[in-house]
Scaffold this active site. Structure first.
Site, PDB file in Angstrom:
ATOM      1  N   ASP A 139     -24.045  43.752  41.126  1.00  0.00           N
ATOM      2  CA  ASP A 139     -24.500  43.790  42.523  1.00  0.00           C
ATOM      3  C   ASP A 139     -25.212  42.485  42.878  1.00  0.00           C
ATOM      4  O   ASP A 139     -25.598  42.268  44.036  1.00  0.00           O
ATOM      5  CB  ASP A 139     -25.363  45.019  42.813  1.00  0.00           C
ATOM      6  CG  ASP A 139     -26.595  45.107  41.936  1.00  0.00           C
ATOM      7  OD1 ASP A 139     -26.776  44.242  41.058  1.00  0.00           O
ATOM      8  OD2 ASP A 139     -27.391  46.051  42.130  1.00  0.00           O
ATOM      9  N   SER A 140     -25.321  41.574  41.888  1.00  0.00           N
ATOM     10  CA  SER A 140     -25.777  40.209  42.189  1.00  0.00           C
ATOM     11  C   SER A 140     -24.811  39.531  43.149  1.00  0.00           C
ATOM     12  O   SER A 140     -25.114  38.475  43.695  1.00  0.00           O
ATOM     13  CB  SER A 140     -25.919  39.393  40.902  1.00  0.00           C
ATOM     14  OG  SER A 140     -24.740  39.477  40.125  1.00  0.00           O
TER      15      SER A 140
ATOM     16  N   ASP B 215     -21.021  47.576  38.819  1.00  0.00           N
ATOM     17  CA  ASP B 215     -22.402  47.995  39.090  1.00  0.00           C
ATOM     18  C   ASP B 215     -22.436  49.110  40.130  1.00  0.00           C
ATOM     19  O   ASP B 215     -21.723  49.046  41.141  1.00  0.00           O
ATOM     20  CB  ASP B 215     -23.196  46.811  39.657  1.00  0.00           C
ATOM     21  CG  ASP B 215     -24.285  46.347  38.720  1.00  0.00           C
ATOM     22  OD1 ASP B 215     -24.619  47.070  37.763  1.00  0.00           O
ATOM     23  OD2 ASP B 215     -24.796  45.238  38.956  1.00  0.00           O
TER      24      ASP B 215
ATOM     25  N   LYS C  72     -22.435  50.598  35.576  1.00  0.00           N
ATOM     26  CA  LYS C  72     -23.788  50.279  35.118  1.00  0.00           C
ATOM     27  C   LYS C  72     -24.779  50.759  36.176  1.00  0.00           C
ATOM     28  O   LYS C  72     -24.522  50.643  37.368  1.00  0.00           O
ATOM     29  CB  LYS C  72     -23.951  48.775  34.899  1.00  0.00           C
ATOM     30  CG  LYS C  72     -25.373  48.357  34.531  1.00  0.00           C
ATOM     31  CD  LYS C  72     -25.452  46.928  34.033  1.00  0.00           C
ATOM     32  CE  LYS C  72     -25.497  45.880  35.103  1.00  0.00           C
ATOM     33  NZ  LYS C  72     -26.593  46.004  36.089  1.00  0.00           N
TER      34      LYS C  72
ATOM     35  N   GLU D  72     -29.318  51.165  36.906  1.00  0.00           N
ATOM     36  CA  GLU D  72     -30.633  50.663  36.505  1.00  0.00           C
ATOM     37  C   GLU D  72     -31.637  51.812  36.345  1.00  0.00           C
ATOM     38  O   GLU D  72     -31.603  52.775  37.115  1.00  0.00           O
ATOM     39  CB  GLU D  72     -31.152  49.671  37.567  1.00  0.00           C
ATOM     40  CG  GLU D  72     -30.255  48.454  37.717  1.00  0.00           C
ATOM     41  CD  GLU D  72     -30.786  47.435  38.726  1.00  0.00           C
ATOM     42  OE1 GLU D  72     -31.915  47.613  39.246  1.00  0.00           O
ATOM     43  OE2 GLU D  72     -30.054  46.461  38.978  1.00  0.00           O
TER      44      GLU D  72
ATOM     45  N   GLU E  10     -33.190  43.102  30.774  1.00  0.00           N
ATOM     46  CA  GLU E  10     -33.372  41.855  31.541  1.00  0.00           C
ATOM     47  C   GLU E  10     -34.848  41.504  31.702  1.00  0.00           C
ATOM     48  O   GLU E  10     -35.688  42.382  31.970  1.00  0.00           O
ATOM     49  CB  GLU E  10     -32.737  42.053  32.932  1.00  0.00           C
ATOM     50  CG  GLU E  10     -32.961  40.872  33.872  1.00  0.00           C
ATOM     51  CD  GLU E  10     -32.124  40.928  35.147  1.00  0.00           C
ATOM     52  OE1 GLU E  10     -31.348  41.895  35.315  1.00  0.00           O
ATOM     53  OE2 GLU E  10     -32.246  39.997  35.952  1.00  0.00           O
TER      54      GLU E  10
HETATM   55  O1  KIV Z   1     -25.819  42.269  38.975  1.00  0.00           O
HETATM   56  C1  KIV Z   1     -25.935  41.549  37.969  1.00  0.00           C
HETATM   57  O2  KIV Z   1     -25.484  40.400  37.926  1.00  0.00           O
HETATM   58  C2  KIV Z   1     -26.624  42.093  36.813  1.00  0.00           C
HETATM   59  C3  KIV Z   1     -26.916  41.168  35.690  1.00  0.00           C
HETATM   60  C4  KIV Z   1     -28.083  40.335  36.023  1.00  0.00           C
HETATM   61  C5  KIV Z   1     -27.084  41.883  34.407  1.00  0.00           C
HETATM   62  O3  KIV Z   1     -26.978  43.237  36.805  1.00  0.00           O
END
Ligand code: KIV
Length: 274
Positions: free
Chosen positions: A47-48, A86, A115, A117, A184
């Site tokens: 989600d970055s 994500d 993934k 969090e 992280e």
């Molecule tokens: O969204 C992302 O890029 C991440 C990484 C920083 C692990 O979750």
């Protein structure tokens, strides 16, 4: 080569003699192709994307549709690397049914796992996903979706109590059935303790050298980001500068009328000249 499966990744513990896991983010078909050709084990459609592709300040501004769109683009590259999608903020915080439907959208877009969090607080949702046969990767420490709750992007686990809670979070995620987890933005000793505590692989980003693998954001690694890189980033190229240089040369050639040249032009058939 076929993609590494979640159960195969689950066995990649360095203490058992496995090679460190290499993960990198990608958000579209070309970048997925490039990183796959480099032989990475895993591609994270993170989600970055909100920060590095869409210009937002944080990751809270993307939803399931946006994530599915980017997962679809990455999946189109048909990579050998395992593709993780994500789950965006608020897509797994409300109830189990919602969580499973949102994760299913990411899987149907082409990811092989998802993934999310959080630790103890997310155990119920991890179990719901595992019950629905969806492989889940955890993410602890400086979880970017917690930026408002943390009051900024701050290194986590800096006190004895906070470090202990992170180890408890990691154990809870393992118990709930994650096949791996990202850790992280924690002191390296905390990265090491978490890695030792769990039997699933820990993939670090700013968590020191003792984890079972590392992940970096594509744009940080390649010098394409407009943000000041975090301390943990190693920049392997300066592609931003190369892009500006290449496009400047193109602009100059157009303005000087040296582009297109004869080799870049279709010949005119003689009858058109009459
Ligand atoms: O969204 C992302 O890029 C991440 C990484 C920083 C692990 O979750």
């Amino acid at each position: 080569m076929s993609q590494l499966s979640a159960p195969q990744i689950r066995r990649r513990k360095r203490r058992d003699g496995a090679e460190p896991i290499v993960m990198v983010t990608a958000y579209d078909e070309p970048s997925a192709r490039y990183v796959d050709a480099a032989g990475v084990d895993m591609i994270l459609v993170g989600d970055s994307v909100a920060n590095v592709m869409l210009g937002h300040e944080d990751t809270l501004h993307v939803d399931v549709d946006v994530m599915a769109h980017h997962v679809r683009a990455v999946a189109a590259a048909k990579t050998s690397a395992h593709v993780v999608g994500d789950l965006p903020w608020l897509s797994y915080h409300v109830d189990r049914a919602d969580t499973v439907h949102n994760a299913a959208a990411i899987i149907r877009a082409g990811a092989s796992s998802v993934k999310l969090e959080g630790g103890v607080v997310r155990v119920e949702m991890v179990r719901a996903l595992v019950d629905a046969e969806i492989p889940v990767m955890g993410h602890l420490g400086l979880t970017p979706q917690s930026v408002l709750a943390f009051g900024g992007f701050k290194v986590q686990g800096k006190t004895r109590e906070a470090a202990k809670m992170l180890v408890e979070d990691a154990l809870a995620l393992e118990d709930a059935g994650v096949y791996a987890m990202v850790v992280e933005g924690v002191p390296s000793e905390v990265g090491r303790r978490i890695t030792e505590a769990v039997s699933v692989p820990v993939i670090g980003i700013g968590a020191g050298p003792d984890t079972d693998g590392q992940v970096l954001v594509f744009h940080d690694l390649l010098g394409l980001s407009n943000r000041t890189p975090a301390k943990f980033v190693r920049q392997y190229a300066d592609l931003g500068a190369q892009i500006t240089d290449a496009v400047s040369r193109y602009a100059r050639d157009v303005r000087e009328n040296t582009f297109p040249g004869p080799n870049e032009t279709y010949a005119t058939p003689p009858e058109l000249l009459d």
